[in-house]
Scaffold this active site. Structure first.
Site, PDB file in Angstrom:
ATOM      1  CD  GLU A 169      -2.460  -1.407   2.689  1.00 52.41           C
ATOM      2  OE1 GLU A 169      -3.638  -1.965   2.840  1.00 52.41           O
ATOM      3  OE2 GLU A 169      -2.067  -1.084   3.661  1.00 52.41           O
ATOM      4  CG  ASP A 210     -11.471  -9.847   1.670  1.00 53.06           C
ATOM      5  OD1 ASP A 210     -11.698 -10.775   2.752  1.00 53.06           O
ATOM      6  OD2 ASP A 210     -10.894  -8.937   1.830  1.00 53.06           O
TER       7      ASP A 210
END
Length: 216
Positions: free
Chosen positions: A12, A180
């Protein structure tokens, strides 16, 4: 205005550092989990004195309306794995004694965030809950949803950063890209697929938000 951005993972960090060259935007990695997140936020405040702190990263999504690559922006934040009980002053589930039941996102930042909503990148305002679990099964998510049915996303850092910002009185907001949806998955296969195939470009909403704030 100086903006501090905190992320948990190196993957990230790399993406967000590539998006910002402005010296008024500081991107730092804190590490995974609540303790790392709180330390990272405190160090960000101590070293850089930001006017605003943003948490950005991925999270598990909850509910039929939240899909992979959508973005949840925090209106409120709480812990899904904290309960101080009724014997210490009547706290509610998710509340640390002496702290608010929920940490509320800064209203100006939330308004700027919602300007980034688009058909290409859905933005969902709502509750983000945080805990020291990696939610890799339907059963774990079902337990969290039973406690916080209105939660839009589950992560491992946002509420801890929010608590630190509350203590130091620094405006805060969290953006979480949905990697997810555990209620539709098992063994975190969607999460691994997200990083293998589609993570690139996932921080575009965070980029547009930062530009909005800096150009206000």
């Amino acid at each position: 205005m100086k903006i501090g951005i905190i992320v948990a993972m190196e993957k990230e960090l790399r993406q967000l550092q590539s998006l910002f060259t402005d010296e008024n935007v500081v991107v730092q990695q804190c590490g995974i989990g609540k303790v790392n997140a709180a330390i990272g936020a405190a160090e960000m405040i101590r070293q850089h004195h930001p006017d605003v702190i943003v948490s950005s990263g991925c999270a598990g999504g909850n509910g039929d309306e939240v899909n992979i690559q959508d973005v949840v922006v925090s209106t409120e934040l709480a812990y899904h794995d904290v309960y101080c009980g009724t014997a210490v002053g009547g706290t509610v589930y998710g509340q640390v004694q002496g702290m608010p039941p929920r940490f509320v996102a800064d209203s100006m930042l939330l308004r700027k965030a919602m300007e980034c909503d688009s058909p290409e990148k859905r933005l969902h305002p709502g509750l983000i809950v945080t805990g020291d679990w990696f939610v890799d099964s339907r059963e774990k998510m079902q337990h969290i949803v039973s406690l916080f049915p209105e939660a839009k996303a589950v992560d491992m850092e946002s509420a801890a950063i929010a608590q630190t910002c509350h203590i130091f009185q620094v405006p805060f907001i969290s953006f979480r890209i949905i990697s997810d949806v555990p209620l539709r998955d098992q063994h975190a296969s969607q999460y691994h697929d997200f990083w293998d195939r589609i993570a690139d470009g996932s921080f575009d909403v965070t980029r547009r938000f930062i530009e909005n704030v800096l150009n206000k």
